[in-house]
Design an enzyme around this catalytic site. Structure first.
Site, short mmCIF file in Angstrom:
data_model
loop_
_atom_site.label_atom_id
_atom_site.label_comp_id
_atom_site.label_asym_id
_atom_site.label_seq_id
_atom_site.Cartn_x
_atom_site.Cartn_y
_atom_site.Cartn_z
N SER A 135 5.66 -1.93 1.64
CA SER A 135 4.96 -3.02 2.33
C SER A 135 5.51 -3.18 3.74
CB SER A 135 5.12 -4.34 1.56
OG SER A 135 4.57 -5.41 2.30
N SER A 136 4.61 -3.43 4.69
CA SER A 136 5.04 -3.69 6.07
C SER A 136 5.70 -5.06 6.19
CB SER A 136 3.85 -3.62 7.02
OG SER A 136 2.91 -4.65 6.72
N ALA B 77 0.81 -1.23 0.00
CA ALA B 77 0.00 0.00 0.00
C ALA B 77 0.84 1.27 0.00
CB ALA B 77 -0.94 -0.01 1.20
N ASN C 137 10.68 1.31 2.34
CA ASN C 137 9.47 1.45 3.15
C ASN C 137 9.66 2.52 4.21
OD1 ASN C 137 6.75 0.30 3.56
ND2 ASN C 137 7.51 -0.20 5.60
N CYS D 230 -27.24 -9.01 -8.73
CA CYS D 230 -27.17 -9.48 -10.11
C CYS D 230 -28.59 -9.70 -10.64
CB CYS D 230 -26.36 -10.77 -10.15
SG CYS D 230 -26.17 -11.51 -11.78
N ILE E 78 -4.90 -3.44 -4.58
CA ILE E 78 -6.10 -3.74 -5.35
C ILE E 78 -6.53 -2.54 -6.19
CG2 ILE E 78 -6.93 -5.48 -3.72
CD1 ILE E 78 -8.79 -3.35 -2.53
N HIS F 52 -4.17 -9.89 -4.15
CA HIS F 52 -5.40 -9.60 -3.41
C HIS F 52 -6.55 -9.15 -4.31
CE1 HIS F 52 -2.65 -8.87 0.31
NE2 HIS F 52 -2.89 -10.15 0.09
N CYS G 62 -20.84 -11.76 -9.30
CA CYS G 62 -22.00 -12.27 -8.55
C CYS G 62 -21.59 -13.54 -7.81
CB CYS G 62 -23.15 -12.56 -9.52
SG CYS G 62 -24.53 -13.45 -8.76
#
Length: 250
Positions: A187-188, A22, A212, A149, A100, A116, A124
């Site tokens: 990233s952690s 993230a 990081n 849907c 994402i 992810h 659906c």
């Protein structure tokens, strides 16, 4: 300078990959999860569990539609574009991401493995029909929550919720076993099994570079640790590599 060292390692590498979290997208206005201003400081992680989605799809979507709208206004930053340029140069073979947001693809990266999922896609849960997320948000505006849907099934984002297995982990680990260098960016490195990607590269004898803002549990085994802003550091690496390439060709 660390920038030069990282550039030299990329130039001598034969199979370098990037592993992103993230932190690479915070400069695009997307909050990370576990940092001082992270998403889980404001919201309960329970909202992103598969159990909560099944129990209360309406409540789940009240949270997720806000997150979606926030992501869709975001644009790639200089760090995303730098990685895309390194890929075009042939210096980065693949990007394995925990994100994402789809910003790597928007920046031009082609070989992106998403662990992810991708918030820009939905499906659906009943008939598995796929939707783009813009269509789902329009459906919410017109029909309310939760989005459904045509078959009557509830629509969900095509992302990994807490309590679900990650996507593409086998292919990601296979790439990690081939790599001789990994840039772990933003990233952690605390989330399993995703954190096995950089660890696997190191265990196979490759180099580990961590970029990081916060400390990570793998700092002590990293070859280089950088605390600079990734949207400033990665373009610096690209500029250094270009200068070296120009110097060698002249």
């Amino acid at each position: 300078m660390e920038c030069d060292k990282v550039g030299d390692l990329l130039l001598t590498s034969t199979y370098a990959i990037a592993f992103t979290g993230a932190g690479i997208s915070t400069a695009s206005g997307i909050p990370d999860f576990r940092g001082p201003n992270g998403l889980w400081k404001k919201y309960s992680p329970e909202l992103a569990t598969i159990e909560y989605f099944k129990k209360d799809p309406k409540g789940f979507w009240e949270f997720y539609r806000l997150r979606m709208r926030g992501l869709f206004t975001a644009l790639p930053n200089r760090a995303h574009y730098a990685l895309a340029e390194l890929e075009k140069m042939g210096l980065i073979r693949a990007i394995i991401t925990q994100n994402i947001d789809g910003l790597h693809q928007l920046a031009g990266s082609r070989n992106v493995i998403e662990l992810h999922g991708n918030m820009r896609k939905c499906y659906c849960v009943n008939c598995l029909k796929t939707y783009d997320s813009d269509t789902v948000l329009d459906k919410i505006d017109k029909e309310g929550l939760p989005p459904k849907c045509e078959c009557g099934g509830v629509i969900r984002p095509d992302v990994v919720l807490f309590g679900e297995p990650v996507y593409n982990i086998s292919s990601a680990l296979e790439i990690a076993r081939e790599a001789d260098l990994v840039l772990a960016i933003g990233s952690s490195l605390t989330v399993y099994p995703a954190n096995m990607i950089p660890l696997t590269v190191k265990e196979m004898g490759g180099k580990l570079i961590i970029l990081n803002a916060e400390e990570t549990p793998l700092d002590n085994i990293a070859d280089i640790v950088v605390r600079e802003r990734v949207e400033e550091f990665l373009p610096c690496v690209v500029d250094y590599i270009k200068s070296q390439t120009l110097h060698r060709s002249s």
